[in-house]
Design a protein around this motif. Structure first.
Motif, mmCIF file in Angstrom:
data_model
loop_
_atom_site.group_PDB
_atom_site.id
_atom_site.type_symbol
_atom_site.label_atom_id
_atom_site.label_comp_id
_atom_site.label_asym_id
_atom_site.label_seq_id
_atom_site.Cartn_x
_atom_site.Cartn_y
_atom_site.Cartn_z
ATOM 1 N N TYR A 106 -1.925 -3.949 2.613
ATOM 2 C CA TYR A 106 -1.197 -3.828 1.094
ATOM 3 C C TYR A 106 -1.940 -2.196 0.950
ATOM 4 O O TYR A 106 -0.777 -1.418 -0.009
ATOM 5 C CB TYR A 106 -1.679 -4.411 0.337
ATOM 6 C CG TYR A 106 -0.683 -3.777 -1.216
ATOM 7 C CD1 TYR A 106 0.350 -4.590 -1.478
ATOM 8 C CD2 TYR A 106 -1.298 -3.805 -1.887
ATOM 9 C CE1 TYR A 106 0.836 -4.538 -2.452
ATOM 10 C CE2 TYR A 106 -0.619 -3.281 -3.265
ATOM 11 C CZ TYR A 106 0.343 -3.685 -3.609
ATOM 12 O OH TYR A 106 1.046 -3.504 -4.867
ATOM 13 N N TYR A 107 -2.813 -2.023 1.413
ATOM 14 C CA TYR A 107 -3.418 -0.120 0.796
ATOM 15 C C TYR A 107 -4.433 0.045 1.585
ATOM 16 O O TYR A 107 -4.960 -1.444 2.046
ATOM 17 C CB TYR A 107 -3.992 -0.192 -0.719
ATOM 18 C CG TYR A 107 -4.386 1.310 -0.601
ATOM 19 C CD1 TYR A 107 -3.364 2.356 -0.684
ATOM 20 C CD2 TYR A 107 -6.044 1.228 -1.020
ATOM 21 C CE1 TYR A 107 -4.367 3.267 -1.524
ATOM 22 C CE2 TYR A 107 -6.112 2.718 -1.291
ATOM 23 C CZ TYR A 107 -5.476 3.890 -1.183
ATOM 24 O OH TYR A 107 -5.991 4.980 -1.910
ATOM 25 N N ALA A 165 -9.009 3.788 -6.469
ATOM 26 C CA ALA A 165 -8.017 3.687 -6.327
ATOM 27 C C ALA A 165 -7.940 2.496 -5.132
ATOM 28 O O ALA A 165 -6.622 1.349 -5.376
ATOM 29 C CB ALA A 165 -7.908 4.846 -5.094
ATOM 30 N N LEU A 166 -8.434 2.138 -3.846
ATOM 31 C CA LEU A 166 -8.681 1.178 -3.446
ATOM 32 C C LEU A 166 -8.383 -0.425 -4.548
ATOM 33 O O LEU A 166 -7.482 -1.321 -4.177
ATOM 34 C CB LEU A 166 -9.499 0.558 -2.694
ATOM 35 C CG LEU A 166 -9.900 -0.169 -1.878
ATOM 36 C CD1 LEU A 166 -8.954 -1.046 -1.122
ATOM 37 C CD2 LEU A 166 -11.474 -1.083 -1.276
ATOM 38 N N ARG A 172 -3.246 -4.168 -8.342
ATOM 39 C CA ARG A 172 -1.428 -4.443 -8.168
ATOM 40 C C ARG A 172 -1.112 -5.540 -7.180
ATOM 41 O O ARG A 172 -1.068 -6.384 -7.946
ATOM 42 C CB ARG A 172 -1.064 -3.177 -7.880
ATOM 43 C CG ARG A 172 -1.377 -1.713 -8.391
ATOM 44 C CD ARG A 172 -0.640 -0.937 -8.820
ATOM 45 N NE ARG A 172 -1.098 0.182 -8.010
ATOM 46 C CZ ARG A 172 -2.316 0.651 -8.440
ATOM 47 N NH1 ARG A 172 -2.679 0.857 -9.399
ATOM 48 N NH2 ARG A 172 -2.987 1.457 -7.468
ATOM 49 N N LEU A 173 -1.708 -5.733 -5.960
ATOM 50 C CA LEU A 173 -1.836 -6.895 -4.990
ATOM 51 C C LEU A 173 -1.544 -8.861 -5.892
ATOM 52 O O LEU A 173 -1.191 -9.247 -5.646
ATOM 53 C CB LEU A 173 -2.624 -6.805 -3.854
ATOM 54 C CG LEU A 173 -2.361 -7.397 -2.557
ATOM 55 C CD1 LEU A 173 -1.344 -8.387 -2.431
ATOM 56 C CD2 LEU A 173 -3.241 -7.349 -1.831
ATOM 57 N N PRO A 220 -12.469 -6.112 -15.654
ATOM 58 C CA PRO A 220 -11.912 -6.415 -16.976
ATOM 59 C C PRO A 220 -9.733 -6.406 -16.561
ATOM 60 O O PRO A 220 -9.099 -6.519 -17.021
ATOM 61 C CB PRO A 220 -11.869 -5.611 -17.985
ATOM 62 C CG PRO A 220 -14.207 -5.442 -17.789
ATOM 63 C CD PRO A 220 -13.496 -5.754 -16.119
ATOM 64 N N ARG A 221 -9.416 -5.252 -16.129
ATOM 65 C CA ARG A 221 -8.353 -5.386 -15.196
ATOM 66 C C ARG A 221 -8.207 -5.930 -14.928
ATOM 67 O O ARG A 221 -6.939 -6.161 -15.151
ATOM 68 C CB ARG A 221 -8.334 -4.068 -15.488
ATOM 69 C CG ARG A 221 -7.355 -3.002 -15.096
ATOM 70 C CD ARG A 221 -6.683 -1.050 -14.559
ATOM 71 N NE ARG A 221 -7.466 -1.010 -15.249
ATOM 72 C CZ ARG A 221 -8.891 0.291 -14.947
ATOM 73 N NH1 ARG A 221 -8.645 0.191 -14.262
ATOM 74 N NH2 ARG A 221 -8.772 1.055 -16.272
ATOM 75 N N ALA A 222 -8.709 -6.052 -13.812
ATOM 76 C CA ALA A 222 -8.359 -7.218 -12.778
ATOM 77 C C ALA A 222 -7.418 -8.388 -13.323
ATOM 78 O O ALA A 222 -7.123 -9.090 -12.792
ATOM 79 C CB ALA A 222 -9.187 -7.540 -11.267
#
Length: 146
Positions: A8-9, A40-41, A47-48, A81-83
């Motif tokens: 994916y990245y 970035a990773l 997002r994944l 927290p974002r994940a």
């Protein structure tokens, strides 16, 4: 037969993979990490996770160097927290680093976020991590159908 992963990245810090076994996978590369590349990773991992929607992540830290204090703060205060909020991150199967200091750094991160709505489990062997993660995914799916 080998499992073919859909990358994916990827950057110098690691690789995010949409694993055909049914979860997201984060594999750290050895060596020091650039802060921007790490952010970035991990952003792509979030997002994944959101794209997959199952909240399951296998984190392969076998070759990882210890988190620096700055990286620990970033992971604890920003990325996790974002994940959880944006990626629905709920289950983390961690294949432990070979480096004892990396293991300690990881434990301090997971201890700091123990009140978040997520479950971590640590493994020496990848096969055990995969089995546990798939079990959590199945339990979560059964819980949604009740």
């Amino acid at each position: 037969m080998t499992t073919r992963y859909r990358v994916y990245y990827e950057n110098a810090v690691g690789r995010a993979v949409d694993d055909p076994l049914g979860f997201a996978r984060l594999t750290y590369q050895p060596g020091t990490r650039d802060a921007e590349a790490m952010a970035a990773l991990l952003g792509h991992v979030t997002r994944l996770l959101a794209k997959r929607g199952d909240g399951c992540l296998l984190v392969d830290q076998r070759l990882m160097s210890p988190f620096t204090p700055t990286e620990q703060i970033f992971v604890i205060q920003q990325w996790l927290p974002r994940a959880v909020a944006e990626g629905s991150y709920r289950f983390g199967a961690v294949v432990l680093a070979e480096n004892a200091f990396a293991r300690l750094a990881t434990r301090s991160v997971t201890t700091a976020v123990r009140d978040m709505p997520m479950l971590y489990q640590y493994f020496e062997q990848e096969v055990d991590a995969v089995a546990w993660l798939l079990q959590q995914k199945q339990k979560a799916q059964l819980g949604r159908t009740k």
